[in-house]
Design a protein around this motif. Structure first.
Motif, short mmCIF file in Angstrom:
data_model
loop_
_atom_site.label_atom_id
_atom_site.label_comp_id
_atom_site.label_asym_id
_atom_site.label_seq_id
_atom_site.Cartn_x
_atom_site.Cartn_y
_atom_site.Cartn_z
N LEU A 116 -11.33 -27.03 -16.12
CA LEU A 116 -10.61 -27.51 -17.30
C LEU A 116 -11.11 -26.92 -18.61
O LEU A 116 -10.32 -26.64 -19.52
CB LEU A 116 -10.68 -29.04 -17.34
CG LEU A 116 -10.00 -29.73 -16.16
CD1 LEU A 116 -10.15 -31.24 -16.27
CD2 LEU A 116 -8.52 -29.35 -16.09
N GLU A 117 -12.41 -26.75 -18.76
CA GLU A 117 -12.93 -26.19 -20.00
C GLU A 117 -12.49 -24.75 -20.18
O GLU A 117 -12.26 -24.29 -21.31
CB GLU A 117 -14.47 -26.28 -20.04
CG GLU A 117 -15.08 -25.93 -21.39
CD GLU A 117 -14.68 -26.91 -22.50
OE1 GLU A 117 -14.74 -26.51 -23.69
OE2 GLU A 117 -14.29 -28.06 -22.18
N LYS B 278 -9.02 -24.93 -21.50
CA LYS B 278 -9.06 -25.37 -22.89
C LYS B 278 -9.46 -24.22 -23.81
O LYS B 278 -8.84 -24.00 -24.86
CB LYS B 278 -10.05 -26.54 -23.04
CG LYS B 278 -10.18 -27.05 -24.47
CD LYS B 278 -11.22 -28.16 -24.54
CE LYS B 278 -11.46 -28.60 -25.99
NZ LYS B 278 -12.52 -29.64 -26.07
N THR C 144 -3.99 -25.61 -22.24
CA THR C 144 -3.87 -27.01 -21.81
C THR C 144 -2.42 -27.39 -21.49
O THR C 144 -2.17 -28.25 -20.64
CB THR C 144 -4.41 -27.96 -22.89
OG1 THR C 144 -3.75 -27.68 -24.14
CG2 THR C 144 -5.91 -27.77 -23.08
N ASP C 145 -1.47 -26.72 -22.15
CA ASP C 145 -0.07 -27.05 -21.91
C ASP C 145 0.43 -26.53 -20.57
O ASP C 145 1.53 -26.90 -20.13
CB ASP C 145 0.80 -26.48 -23.03
CG ASP C 145 0.73 -24.97 -23.15
OD1 ASP C 145 -0.38 -24.42 -22.97
OD2 ASP C 145 1.76 -24.34 -23.41
N VAL D 164 -3.87 -32.88 -13.23
CA VAL D 164 -5.28 -32.72 -13.57
C VAL D 164 -6.13 -33.69 -12.75
O VAL D 164 -5.65 -34.74 -12.32
CB VAL D 164 -5.48 -32.96 -15.09
CG1 VAL D 164 -5.20 -34.41 -15.44
CG2 VAL D 164 -6.87 -32.57 -15.54
N CYS E 259 -7.20 -34.65 -23.91
CA CYS E 259 -5.90 -34.20 -23.37
C CYS E 259 -5.78 -34.54 -21.89
O CYS E 259 -4.70 -34.94 -21.41
CB CYS E 259 -5.74 -32.70 -23.56
SG CYS E 259 -5.48 -32.20 -25.27
N TRP E 260 -6.88 -34.38 -21.17
CA TRP E 260 -6.85 -34.63 -19.73
C TRP E 260 -6.73 -36.12 -19.43
O TRP E 260 -6.01 -36.51 -18.49
CB TRP E 260 -8.10 -34.06 -19.08
CG TRP E 260 -8.45 -32.68 -19.53
CD1 TRP E 260 -9.65 -32.26 -20.06
CD2 TRP E 260 -7.61 -31.51 -19.52
NE1 TRP E 260 -9.60 -30.93 -20.36
CE2 TRP E 260 -8.36 -30.43 -20.05
CE3 TRP E 260 -6.29 -31.28 -19.13
CZ2 TRP E 260 -7.84 -29.15 -20.18
CZ3 TRP E 260 -5.76 -29.99 -19.28
CH2 TRP E 260 -6.53 -28.95 -19.79
#
Length: 255
Positions: A47-48, A51, A56-57, A62, A70-71
């Motif tokens: 995830l990072e 990001k 992220t979109d 997730v 956001c997550w």
């Protein structure tokens, strides 16, 4: 082996692909059209990277363990990725809605899954090598330029913080309370590299084992953990903690 085809371009033939990169023995070849429009991530590790790349979109589903704002919002909007051990019907429905699934695979466990991309950052013993996986992610989204800039900035910052061996040097042990009523020292290579790069010393596993006189000391198959169960001291957590800390006192270190 991942074959990435730009959207709008014709697919390469097997002969063309083999001429560029022959398929090694026991490998699986997978095909993706890029840039990927939406993906699922099975663990929090990826995830990072998404990001940092401004992607992220693109994450449709997730991990339920994710903690970023956001997550968390995605999980609250029913976009939590169902565990592979959970509701198989829901998992299949979610997988059908994405172009790729980024997972941390063990061995060849993901070879038969056409949409799965093995993201191996956690399996690399070097912190900088792990960080460089951002370039791997970027290739699926036409973000190579951004990835190179991000990695170069991170690598420079890391190198600037790196210190040679200090004298006197602090001794560092990564300790946790395990799930099995035990205390654990982690000797994972990337953690030991962090300690060395900070100019400190790592504890010596063999020396600690000798200090405990092999009383119920066990190591994992991978050899990167040393644990002392509470059962070695009649289930008494305090006594176990005292013995564990005593084993760390005035013991040899390794650079």
């Amino acid at each position: 082996q991942y074959v990435l085809t730009q959207c709008g371009c014709g697919s390469a033939t097997t002969q063309q692909i083999d001429a560029t990169a022959p398929l090694p023995a026991n490998y699986k070849r997978k095909f993706f059209q890029i840039p990927l429009d939406n993906v699922a991530t099975e663990s929090t590790v990826q995830l990072e990277f998404f990001k940092e790349l401004g992607l992220t979109d693109r994450v449709r589903f997730v991990s339920s363990y994710a903690v970023g704002a956001c997550w968390v919002a995605l999980n609250q909007c029913n976009a939590g990725f169902e565990s592979s051990y959970g509701n198989s019907t829901l998992r299949t429905m979610q997988e059908a809605q994405v172009s790729a699934i980024f997972k941390d695979c063990s061995g060849n466990s993901c070879a038969a899954e056409a949409k799965t991309v093995h993201f191996s950052a956690t399996q690399d013993p070097s912190p900088l090598n792990s960080a460089e996986h951002i370039k791997f992610v970027a290739a699926f989204f036409n973000k190579e330029r951004e990835a190179n800039l991000i990695y170069d900035r991170k690598a420079t910052a890391y190198q600037n913080l790196r210190r040679g061996h200090q004298s006197p040097a602090s001794r560092v042990a990564w300790i946790k309370k395990g799930w099995s009523n035990n205390y654990v020292i982690s000797l994972a290579k990337y953690k030991m590299q962090f300690v060395a790069d900070a100019g400190a010393l790592n504890v010596n596993k063999i020396d600690i084992q000798n200090a405990l006189n092999s009383i119920a000391v066990t190591t994992t198959v991978s050899g990167d953990e040393l644990s002392l169960p509470f059962a070695a001291y009649g289930g008494n957590q305090s006594e176990t903690a005292a013995a564990f800390m005593a084993a760390l006192t005035d013991r040899k270190s390794v650079v």
